[in-house]
Design a protein around this motif. Structure first.
Motif, PDB file in Angstrom:
ATOM      1  N   GLY D 147       0.827  -1.211   0.000  1.00  0.00           N
ATOM      2  CA  GLY D 147       0.000   0.000   0.000  1.00  0.00           C
ATOM      3  C   GLY D 147       0.856   1.254   0.000  1.00  0.00           C
ATOM      4  O   GLY D 147       0.526   2.267  -0.647  1.00  0.00           O
ATOM      5  N   ILE D 148       1.987   1.213   0.722  1.00  0.00           N
ATOM      6  CA  ILE D 148       2.898   2.357   0.699  1.00  0.00           C
ATOM      7  C   ILE D 148       3.441   2.543  -0.709  1.00  0.00           C
ATOM      8  O   ILE D 148       3.497   3.661  -1.245  1.00  0.00           O
ATOM      9  N   GLY D 149       3.799   1.421  -1.317  1.00  0.00           N
ATOM     10  CA  GLY D 149       4.334   1.475  -2.682  1.00  0.00           C
ATOM     11  C   GLY D 149       3.356   2.082  -3.667  1.00  0.00           C
ATOM     12  O   GLY D 149       3.724   2.955  -4.494  1.00  0.00           O
ATOM     13  N   THR D 150       2.097   1.624  -3.577  1.00  0.00           N
ATOM     14  CA  THR D 150       1.106   2.132  -4.544  1.00  0.00           C
ATOM     15  C   THR D 150       0.603   3.515  -4.192  1.00  0.00           C
ATOM     16  O   THR D 150      -0.181   4.091  -4.926  1.00  0.00           O
ATOM     17  N   ARG D 154       0.261   6.285   3.490  1.00  0.00           N
ATOM     18  CA  ARG D 154       1.244   7.364   3.519  1.00  0.00           C
ATOM     19  C   ARG D 154       2.655   6.805   3.643  1.00  0.00           C
ATOM     20  O   ARG D 154       2.904   5.765   4.257  1.00  0.00           O
ATOM     21  N   ALA D 155       3.596   7.503   3.112  1.00  0.00           N
ATOM     22  CA  ALA D 155       4.961   6.996   2.939  1.00  0.00           C
ATOM     23  C   ALA D 155       5.675   6.769   4.257  1.00  0.00           C
ATOM     24  O   ALA D 155       6.508   5.863   4.384  1.00  0.00           O
ATOM     25  N   ASP D 156       5.359   7.576   5.271  1.00  0.00           N
ATOM     26  CA  ASP D 156       6.079   7.444   6.543  1.00  0.00           C
ATOM     27  C   ASP D 156       5.354   6.510   7.524  1.00  0.00           C
ATOM     28  O   ASP D 156       5.612   6.537   8.728  1.00  0.00           O
ATOM     29  N   LEU D 157       4.466   5.667   7.004  1.00  0.00           N
ATOM     30  CA  LEU D 157       3.702   4.774   7.873  1.00  0.00           C
ATOM     31  C   LEU D 157       4.623   3.792   8.605  1.00  0.00           C
ATOM     32  O   LEU D 157       5.511   3.183   8.015  1.00  0.00           O
ATOM     33  N   ASP D 158       4.383   3.642   9.917  1.00  0.00           N
ATOM     34  CA  ASP D 158       5.080   2.613  10.699  1.00  0.00           C
ATOM     35  C   ASP D 158       4.336   1.305  10.458  1.00  0.00           C
ATOM     36  O   ASP D 158       3.254   1.058  11.004  1.00  0.00           O
ATOM     37  N   LEU D 197      -4.117   5.983   8.359  1.00  0.00           N
ATOM     38  CA  LEU D 197      -2.869   5.474   7.789  1.00  0.00           C
ATOM     39  C   LEU D 197      -2.680   5.925   6.340  1.00  0.00           C
ATOM     40  O   LEU D 197      -1.605   5.772   5.766  1.00  0.00           O
ATOM     41  N   ALA D 198      -3.755   6.463   5.792  1.00  0.00           N
ATOM     42  CA  ALA D 198      -3.687   6.786   4.360  1.00  0.00           C
ATOM     43  C   ALA D 198      -2.917   8.074   4.122  1.00  0.00           C
ATOM     44  O   ALA D 198      -2.671   8.852   5.042  1.00  0.00           O
ATOM     45  N   ALA D 199      -2.563   8.233   2.915  1.00  0.00           N
ATOM     46  CA  ALA D 199      -1.751   9.385   2.542  1.00  0.00           C
ATOM     47  C   ALA D 199      -2.533  10.685   2.735  1.00  0.00           C
ATOM     48  O   ALA D 199      -3.748  10.694   2.600  1.00  0.00           O
TER      49      ALA D 199
END
Lengths: 199, 199, 199, 199
Positions: D147-150, D154-158, D197-199
């Motif tokens: 999901g981070i990749g697509t 969001r990119a900084d998700l733990d 968690l989303a961008a």
DNA sequence: ACATAATCGAGACGGTACGTCCCGTCTTGTT
DNA sequence: AACAAGACGGGACGTACCGTCTCGATTATGT
């Protein structure tokens, strides 16, 4: 001028219930008569059957032994009436009384305890001896003494020994013979023993 | 030709330890010998003294009675040697043996139990009768029969009755006489009883 | 006019000792606090440590579960004081309280049992839920509701779900994270979750 | 020239029976699946159900924990097939898998033990984590990373935190919700969590 | 083929804890 | 003060499993 005091001053407070006391003793005898040994008797069972608190028992008797002793003491040994004609017949009557006790539900207590719990509870035995055994011994002694007087028995007879022989033999059969006791056992015992005691 | 297989094959699993069995019986006899009645005996005390788990006891005996019966069964009744000269002397020896047993610590077990716990534990008594009482009865019967043969006793004597008279009298004293038994009691019993049995 | 009698009259007999009851519960909590699981707990150990007979325990609780449930029920969940300024800070306080409980010796009982023995002893859990879990849940619900009121959280927020997310995440770390929990874990959880719940 | 030795030399004597090993593990899982907790499990019950001697168990596992760990290790975690289209759908599938496990008789073992006996038997847990928990965690991590990749997340998700939130919430409901779990619970969880968690 | 040797099932071993029963003592409110 | 009711600390009961230990029987390998 004061009212006459009774000889033994009545203590203050509620007097002990005679009804409870009787119920306790009844319950105890019931349980022993039902075949329960002294050791198996539980104070709680007695209290429960008597409808009484345990305290009411312990207040009167400090242990099982004393309770059982008192309970048995209330059973007067019912000695058979003696014809008083011949020594032989009277002895047979006395021995028969020992055997018959085994079947009478309440008086059976006496035998039950005498046979089973005698030397485990010496204090019990001591008290019990006085009310249950001694009268029987004394009755037999009396017969033997009379026999000496009438010349049916020899003059130098040891009365105590004579009693031991007759009672001991009867008890031996009661306790260790296999099967039922024969109807004529007392007669046969007396006929075997008496010649040795006769003049 | 093959060797005949034993009828009862060895059961599967680890066999029961004879050592444990012995320790249990030793412990039981020790406790009885120390004056403990059958009712006072606790399985836990036996297990503890024997260094054994309770399970190991219950695996072998389902209740106290059977354990005590087996324990006592291991005590062979040590009959006194009989001179075989006169009936009177031999009977005195046998009666003396009954009395002396009361004081020997281990064999005292026999008397302790026989006297105290007899008819409270009837199954116990049945087994016990075979190993402890019967041999003594048989020895006494033998003496009486010999007496009939030699003419010392009358020919129509009821051997069983003779035995009951002698043993019963002795036990009567053991149990209900006050104080210690006199040294010459067996002698005096025989002398009171024998004339009635003699020819 | 008479005073109204209480509906349930005092039962007969000596009343149960509150002292014993307290000692039993203290002992139980001590043992659980020492890291003992419910399954490892032995009634005998509790009785012994409480200086109490086993009967006194069984008279009150029919099994371990109920005893443990009552014992834990006495531990009031000590909720942390909430500043009440921002939703974020209060939620962090509440999560911190869950973590800190793990280290306080007595209150640790709560966590020990909740985490380990929960669904093995469902009856326990049911009672325990009421006194230990519900108050914490309610406190968190309250904070969330307040957040909705102030507009910090979105109006259509499922309060129950919000609570499940926050508490569940914290417990997940408590239980399955490797190593110690980082100091700022509650803060990080809230910061990851809150944006999804916010207006 | 010698015959090629096997890499691990076969030890002398009768080899261990694979059949017995399987029977033991089957029996263990059966008992756990029947709702028995690890603490309630008795080696004797396992041995008896497996038709095996206790020795055969103790020879292979030195305690219950290791046996249970090995037994559970044989249950491969059956992960649901993931569509791989959207992060939301895949997460719902994974959460659904956690719930369904509760009803499948054999796989229920996993949940039973994970929920109940986790920190009482840490060694068990350690082994169990590897075979049952980690694959599920890894699957979820994979989805989150994707999901981070697509750009769905969001990119900084733990990633670890995301996983803890989703799984922890699901388990919270499984364990502490009253009544049955609603059909659409996984969906609702994801929809409450994902926005954070989303961008 | 035969001795060697580890494993098998069965089940006994010394223990610990169980939950029950009764002991003899003690505390209640009532009579 | 005695009563019934019944709780108290204690001790033994008989049972269930624990983990260890023999047993005879079985089943492989190495000679």
């Amino acid at each position: 001028m004061t009212i006459q005091e009774p000889v033994t001053a009545r203590p203050a407070g509620r007097p002990r219930s005679e009804k409870a006391e009787k119920a306790i003793i009844e319950a105890t005898l019931d349980l022993i008569g039902d075949g329960m040994g002294v050791a198996e008797l539980s104070i709680e069972a007695i209290a429960s059957r008597a409808g009484v608190g345990k305290t009411t028992i312990y207040r009167r008797w400090s242990n099982k032994e004393e309770l059982v002793a008192d309970a048995l003491a209330t059973l007067k040994a019912p000695l058979p009436p003696l014809a008083g004609v011949s020594v032989r017949d009277d002895l047979i009557s006395l021995l028969n009384a020992m055997r018959e006790d085994k079947d009478r539900s309440r008086t059976r207590c006496v035998m039950n305890v005498m046979m089973s719990d005698a030397d485990r509870y010496p204090a019990l035995m001591e008290r019990f001896r006085k009310v249950a055994i001694e009268p029987r011994k004394e009755a037999m002694r009396e017969v033997l003494r009379r026999g000496i007087g009438t010349g049916e028995l020899r003059a130098d007879l040891d009365v105590e020994m004579g009693m031991a022989i007759l009672s001991g033999t009867m008890i031996w059969y009661t306790k260790w013979a296999s099967g039922d006791l024969p109807e004529d056992l007392p007669e046969r015992i007396v006929d075997h023993v008496l010649p040795g005691l006769a003049a």
